[in-house]
Design a protein around this motif. Structure first.
Motif, mmCIF file in Angstrom:
data_model
loop_
_atom_site.group_PDB
_atom_site.id
_atom_site.type_symbol
_atom_site.label_atom_id
_atom_site.label_comp_id
_atom_site.label_asym_id
_atom_site.label_seq_id
_atom_site.Cartn_x
_atom_site.Cartn_y
_atom_site.Cartn_z
ATOM 1 N N ASP A 1 0.824 -1.212 0.000
ATOM 2 C CA ASP A 1 0.000 0.000 0.000
ATOM 3 C C ASP A 1 0.854 1.256 0.000
ATOM 4 O O ASP A 1 2.081 1.200 0.132
ATOM 5 C CB ASP A 1 -1.005 0.005 1.163
ATOM 6 N N GLN B 1 1.553 4.920 1.748
ATOM 7 C CA GLN B 1 1.324 5.590 3.025
ATOM 8 C C GLN B 1 1.869 7.002 2.947
ATOM 9 O O GLN B 1 2.865 7.263 2.287
ATOM 10 C CB GLN B 1 2.036 4.829 4.146
ATOM 11 N N ARG C 1 5.116 10.636 0.471
ATOM 12 C CA ARG C 1 4.446 9.348 0.350
ATOM 13 C C ARG C 1 5.473 8.214 0.261
ATOM 14 O O ARG C 1 6.587 8.409 -0.198
ATOM 15 C CB ARG C 1 3.562 9.325 -0.894
ATOM 16 N N ARG D 1 4.777 1.005 0.432
ATOM 17 C CA ARG D 1 5.177 -0.023 1.405
ATOM 18 C C ARG D 1 4.822 -1.389 0.843
ATOM 19 O O ARG D 1 3.660 -1.676 0.574
ATOM 20 C CB ARG D 1 4.503 0.228 2.744
ATOM 21 N N ASP E 1 10.122 -0.096 2.248
ATOM 22 C CA ASP E 1 9.513 1.226 2.073
ATOM 23 C C ASP E 1 10.247 1.957 0.958
ATOM 24 O O ASP E 1 11.458 2.186 1.049
ATOM 25 C CB ASP E 1 9.598 2.036 3.370
#
Lengths: 536, 792
Positions: A279, A281, A287, A290, A392
């Motif tokens: 998703d 985040q 932004r 992840r 990330d």
């Protein structure tokens, strides 16, 4: 059943608990198998326990695809997911709760509507003279079946789609032409549909019970533990730090088939819902994309490609499709091979790895820039009680890194391991000055690594030939690659620099100039076009 | 009429029709069993080999205690457990069944572990410790040659005076290069299941191209007469030459293990072990000197071939011979000296592989011609054309003949081994292909494109193939078959050949069906079985259909003659008036169903089965001088290939391939095209991605599909056109067909030459010399291409 049911004691002296029952959806019913050892491969289960001998062992390393089976389950988004997987290196328990088909099932499964004596996939392959010795054929059938299932009935298959779907299947007899023809002909035959409603019901019925039963058993270590919630997973990791961790199993399978190790206990992270997620985040620095460590390579690459479409060809060359369907990005990262192809790219993208451990108040996170995760050849910063949780990837306030170039050089284009891999993320201002550059390199050091000297040579400079030459020099002098069977040190060093030069040429080329890359789809097609014109 | 049999109406001849492989439907449905898929007899145990970790050394002892201590381990088998001859019954008799006093390559099998299951056996085999005192190892053929280490004596073929002709030629090139070996990578690894039977009899299920040899070797090792051992093979998952002799070792090991434990034993090699143990295509190194005129015509050639045979002879003699026989490929070389050194190295014993030395012979002269053309600034196709065999008078003698040397032939149609090329079709074949693929136009367009291209360079080449058909060991050119007609009119054929995917059983069924005039679906070909047809040759040398198809045809003809004589008696006509067509037997008086005739013939005690035997006519040659007529005929073909290379990285893409190939009159065009395509792609792999790498200590580094890269689907060139040459075999061969298994492999030399064309272009652009021999060895991996683009 296999003979090694008497498993040796674990590190704590207590024997492992018996393996949980294994349930498969097969030929329209749920089949339960008991006492399947933790290290039994899906191939052995299918061939030896279920007598499904169409599944062949060709290489026992996930490279040839003779063992390919079709697997359906509910994916991370809850939708029905069809995958072609290498059964030779997949743990049998990893198929727990899934539906499985082999070549002989396609004419035996009551869930598949019969349109003739053979399934259209099989009929097309026979009609095209796509089998000679026939040993690889069942694997091709299953890859084609997954391609067939993954699209609306009757939609034509392009040549590129066929090549991609068959990227993990080797044939030594035919030269592939008839098989590719069959892939394109199969959808023109009367369709054989799968009763997906019945399949959903059966899949639901086959779901394993929640693992482990809380609280964790006191003495017995798990034979095969695949927790779905993160807390249980991390607690198990903390409690049994010596139990091997398995995600997609594309590497762990080799411990069994090639290193002849016995695994009496396994901790399988691939069922953990939190780690399957991908998703976006929002955080203090913009932004972040992840990617959960248990997301498949296929899904992870799709998410990255959505931001950087230029990576399509690079991802298409990462192993074969069954490995991309089965393996995980987290596994690739945790494995830490210096020739893994995702790490140089992730390093160039500025990715961080988030490590998780069990804490009194929930999961505790530790974040490292990916390049700092690697400490030496196949050594990482992962502690005994930690698991790789997430990757990330910073997106900035849109897509960070307007330009990303990834190059891989290997003996064979598809399904091969890099001799050299170079990934370059570039941010140029309107005057053409390099504001920021990050470079990841593979195959040139004991670990996947970041080319800081080359980055420095680019930073603040105009993106032009002499700058790139200087960066090439820096790049070639900051690593001391090794010679092995894939390539010599001299070649690796030279090509690493040349790949940077090629990046420059590609960005500087006039629109109508001949292409400068063979490893990307578009120039490859352009070359063909000119060939066709000359032939006309 | 039996309802289970297909209707006999409306079927034309089977031969010439592209019918599906006899197992195609079973294969796609997953219902075609291979040895490992068959039900195991009760009590079957599993074996795994114990391998030498040392390339060369004195074997002082084995510590098997750790292996025997593992639960489930039943026995360890070593050379002491061999009841018969501890040396394999291979023709050179130079290879121990299991290593005894010395080890001669990494991966040599020292013994076997037998256990309840295969995982335990493999783990236990790795627990055995061998005490080996290392000795110096020779790992390359040139070193072996320098030491005089050969598995067989050198062979020389000479005509005229090559040295003098080269010395007097207007132009000369000389140099050295090398081509790599090749792993067969049959998808089904080596496997055998040995089953003891009553009274010292044995059944062996083996994935083998040569059941008769497996039978012979197993009997020899067990100390039994040959008739005690029966070997059966229904199908192989690929062979390519790798299961010609190599399957024998595996079967012998399984049988020895079974003998020791008194139970059936299956030995299925893990892929890595298979690649470490078994032989591969022979790597070759070459030294050459060639003299030629202004037009590129070769005047003299001296070629030394250093054949890397590995530790034993195996089939190296005939392989090296065939390399000699094909070092002319399609070209007349007046003065020639060929030297073939069969070098002994401490590596796997190199063995048969599709082409059987032919590719290694042919690539040498094709490479030289490419270099000659560039040296003279001529188009390589033009130079190829000028050197082709033809009927023109041979050049007059210009150098004094050394005593005892063979004089030149009167015409340019005679090979260095004194065989006349009588059936040459290459000139029209090449011209047709060049026109069809627009060679000249593309040559010009590529030159223009290369001049504009900032990096990538393209290359083009059109190369021919002339491949001699027959086993070079003349005695193997014989075959037997049995045809049984049952009383319901169904037909069973057994012949000495084996099915490895090449479609032999399908073609034999087509031949028998046409001979009996019945639909092909009535004809079943049974598993290869040494108890039915004895002493069968290996299914090899592309000869499967030529030999076994003819033998089966003769057997069927014999049954047909019996039936025809019977019908003649009924109708009072001559035997020549009876026809067998479409399931009918037609006489001038009556039209009868084949099965009705069969039934009546049976009732009248007419023999409904027969044997057939065939031996190839015309062939003979002197094994010491390699002169004579080793081949019944030649198969021809040509291919045009275009490639692109990236000089920055050495990466290669094959862009387009056009093939025109000669299969005579095709018995089955679908199967023949399949052989051409598969052979081409396999040859392309040999010359591009398939690199065998041995470490400095002699251990093969490439022991799996993760390191050894055979072509994948994405490597198939998107432009791909295969055409068949429309002319029957000029020799009397079954159906007018020609052998097809091996010749197309060498069409891939066009890929090699196209790569070299592109490399030359890259070198010219880089300001490097490109008019001498190009510094490139095969396979043309990215690293090798990259080096060749910049080496000074």
């Amino acid at each position: 059943m296999s003979t090694d049911t008497a498993a040796p004691a674990n590190a704590h002296g207590a024997p492992p608990s018996p393996p949980p029952p294994l349930r498969l959806v097969h030929r329209g019913r749920v089949r339960q198998l008991d006492a399947v050892p933790a290290d039994r491969t899906l191939l052995a289960l299918l061939r030896e326990d279920l007598g499904l001998t169409s599944v062949k062992e060709g290489c026992a390393s996930g490279d040839c695809g003779a063992c390919t089976v079709a697997v359906a389950d509910h994916g991370p988004d809850g939708a029905l997911r069809w995958r072609a997987l290498n059964s030779c290196i997949r743990l049998a328990h990893a198929a727990n709760g899934c539906a499985v088909w082999t070549a002989e099932d396609l004419t035996q499964d009551p869930l598949i509507a019969r349109t003739g004596p053979l399934h259209p996939v099989q009929q097309a392959l026979a009609d095209a003279h796509g089998s000679q010795c026939g040993f690889c054929t069942p694997g091709f059938v299953m890859s084609l079946f997954v391609l067939y299932q993954g699209r609306p009935a009757g939609t034509p298959v392009t040549r590129d789609e066929a090549v991609e779907a068959l990227s993990g299947n080797l044939c030594r007899c035919t030269g592939y032409r008839p098989i590719l023809d069959a892939a394109q002909a199969m959808t023109a035959l009367p369709p054989a549909t799968v009763d997906t409603a019945a399949l959903h019901t059966l899949l639901a019925a086959a779901q394993p019970a929640a693992q482990p039963p809380a609280p964790l058993p006191d003495t017995a270590a798990p034979a095969y533990l695949a927790p779905r919630d993160l807390d249980s997973l991390l607690a198990a990791r903390a409690r049994w730090p010596h139990v091997p961790v398995v995600a997609g199993g594309t590497d762990a399978g080799l411990w069994i088939t090639k290193q002849h190790r016995r695994l009496t206990q396994v901790l399988d992270v691939s069922r953990c819902a939190a780690l399957q997620r991908i998703d976006t985040q929002d955080g203090p620095h913009g932004r972040t994309l992840r990617i959960g460590a248990a997301a498949t390579l296929h899904d992870a690459f799709a998410a990255l490609q959505a931001h950087w479409p230029s990576l399509r060809d690079f991802f298409g060359r990462f192993a074969g499709q069954p490995i991309r369907h089965g393996g995980t990005l987290g596994g690739n990262v945790a494995n830490g091979s210096p020739i893994g192809d995702s790490m140089p790219l992730l390093i160039a993208l500025g990715a961080s790895v988030v490590l998780l451990r069990h804490g009194a108040r929930g999961p505790e996170e530790r974040r490292l820039p990916l390049e700092d995760f690697y400490r030496g050849y196949r050594q990482t910063a992962l502690a005994a009680d930690e698991l790789v949780g997430y990757l990330d990837i910073p997106l900035g306030n849109g897509t960070a890194w307007p330009e990303v170039h990834a190059h891989k050089v290997s003996k064979r284009f598809e399904d091969d391991i890099s001799a050299v891999c170079l990934a370059l993320a570039l941010w140029r201002d309107t005057e053409g000055r390099v504001v920021q550059a990050r470079i990841g390199a593979g195959g040139v050091a004991p670990v996947p690594t970041r080319a800081r000297a080359a980055e420095a040579a680019l930073r603040g400079q105009l993106w032009q030939a002499d700058t790139v030459r200087a960066a090439m020099d820096a790049l070639q002098s900051e690593f001391a690659p090794l010679s092995d069977g894939r390539a010599s040190a001299a070649y690796r060093r030279a090509v690493l620099g040349n790949l940077l030069w090629r990046t420059w040429l590609a960005t500087a080329a006039a629109p109508d100039a001949p292409p400068v890359r063979l490893d990307e789809h578009a120039p490859w097609q352009a070359l063909l076009q000119t060939t066709a014109e000359e032939r006309a | 009429m039996n309802a289970a049999l297909p209707l006999d109406t409306g079927t034309g001849p089977a031969c010439g029709s592209p019918i599906a492989h006899e197992s195609a439907h079973a294969q796609v449905a997953g219902r075609a069993p291979y040895v490992d898929d068959l039900p195991e007899p009760r009590g079957t145990l599993h074996a795994a080999p114990i391998l030498s970790p040392v390339a060369h050394g004195r074997l002082r002892g084995l510590d098997v205690s750790a292996a025997l201590a593992l639960p489930g381990v039943r026995a360890v088998v070593t050379a002491q457990d061999i009841p018969g001859d501890p040396v394999l019954a291979a023709f050179a008799h130079d290879e121990p069944v299991l290593a005894r006093d010395t080890v001669q390559h990494v991966g040599q099998v020292i013994g076997l572990v037998v256990a309840d299951d295969v995982r335990t056996a493999r783990a236990a085999a790795r627990a055995v410790r061998a005490d080996i005192e290392p000795l110096p190892a020779v790992l390359d053929p040139r070193t072996a040659h320098a030491q005089g280490a050969y598995v067989l004596p050198p062979v020389h073929v000479r005509r005229g005076d090559a040295a003098a002709a080269i010395a007097q030629a207007p132009h000369r090139l000389q140099g050295a290069f090398a081509v790599g070996g090749q792993e067969h990578y049959y998808l089904e690894g080596q496997i055998a299941l040995a089953i003891p039977q009553e009274q010292d009899q044995w059944t062996v299920l083996s994935s083998t191209q040569h059941p008769g040899e497996v039978q012979h070797w197993v009997a020899h090792a067990l100390g039994l007469a040959t008739h005690r051992v029966r070997v059966e093979c229904r199908r192989m998952g690929g062979g390519f030459g790798g299961k010609e002799t190599q399957a024998g070792h595996v079967a012998v090991w399984a049988a020895l293990a079974a003998h020791k434990v008194g139970a059936p034993v299956k030995l299925r090699l893990d892929r890595d072990d298979d690649m470490l143990i078994t032989g591969k295509r022979h790597p070759f190194a070459y030294d050459y000197a060639v003299g030629f005129d202004d037009g590129g015509r070769i005047l003299g050639l001296e070629l030394s071939m250093y054949v890397d045979c590995g530790f034993s002879a195996d089939l190296s003699g005939p392989v090296a011979d065939r390399a000699v026989f094909h070092s002319d490929n399609a070209y007349f070389v007046p003065h020639v000296a060929l030297h073939s050194y069969r070098c002994r190295t401490h590596k796997q014993s190199a063995t048969a592989f599709r082409g059987f030395g032919g590719p290694q012979g042919m690539i040498a002269i094709e490479t030289l011609i490419g270099d000659i053309a560039r040296h003279l600034g001529l188009d390589p196709l033009e130079v190829r054309h000028r050197n082709l065999y033809d009927d023109a008078p041979a050049p007059t003698w210009t150098v004094p003949l050394p005593a005892g040397s063979t004089p030149l032939p009167p015409r340019r149609d005679t090979t260095p081994y004194q065989m006349r090329v009588e059936d040459n079709i290459l000139r029209p074949l090449i011209d047709t292909l060049a026109e069809r693929c627009r060679y000249a136009q593309r040559r010009a367009a590529i030159a223009e494109w290369n001049a504009r291209s900032p990096v990538l360079q393209r290359g083009l080449a059109l190369t021919p193939v002339k491949f001699g058909i027959s086993f070079t060991a003349t005695l193997f050119n014989q075959a037997g078959a049995l045809v049984h007609v049952y009383t319901d009119g169904s037909v069973l054929v057994n012949h000495g050949g084996t099915e490895m995917g090449q479609g032999l059983h399908t073609k034999v069924a087509q031949i028998v069906a046409d001979e009996l005039g019945v639909p092909v679906a009535r004809v079943q070909v049974s598993a290869s079985d040494t108890a039915r047809v004895p002493n069968a040759s290996a299914t090899a040398a592309s000869s499967g259909t030529d030999l076994n198809g003819r033998a089966a045809q003769y057997a069927a003809a014999s049954v047909r003659q019996n039936l025809a004589a019977f019908v003649c008696g009924l109708d009072g006509c001559g035997a020549g008036e009876i026809r067998f067509e479409g399931g009918w037997v037609l006489s001038p008086k009556a039209r009868r169903r084949f099965d009705d005739v069969v039934r009546e013939a049976y009732a009248n005690r007419i023999q409904l089965w027969s044997d057939g035997f065939y031996r190839t006519p015309k062939i003979h040659y002197d094994k010491t001088t390699l002169t004579g007529r080793p081949f019944y005929y030649f198969a021809y073909g040509a291919a045009c290939t275009e490639v692109a290379i990236d000089p920055l990285t050495g990466e290669l893409r094959v862009l387009a391939v056009d093939v025109l190939h000669d299969v005579g009159r095709s018995i089955n065009p679908a199967i023949d095209v399949g052989q051409i395509e598969g052979g081409f792609v396999q040859g392309m792999g040999w010359l591009t991605t398939e690199e065998l790498v041995w470490r400095d200590d002699g251990r093969l580094w490439t022991t799996g599909a993760s390191t050894y890269k055979i072509p994948a689907a994405g490597d198939l060139p998107p432009h791909w056109r295969i055409d068949l040459w429309p002319e029957p075999n000029r020799e009397d061969n079954v159906f007018g067909s020609k052998a097809v298994g091996e010749p197309p492999f060498m069409l891939a030399i066009s890929v090699w030459e196209a790569v070299r064309d592109a490399v030359a272009s890259a070198r010219r652009r880089a300001g490097l010399p490109a008019d001498g021999p190009l510094p490139l060895d095969a396979p043309a991996t990215p690293e090798r291409i990259w080096r060749a683009c910049q080496a000074g």
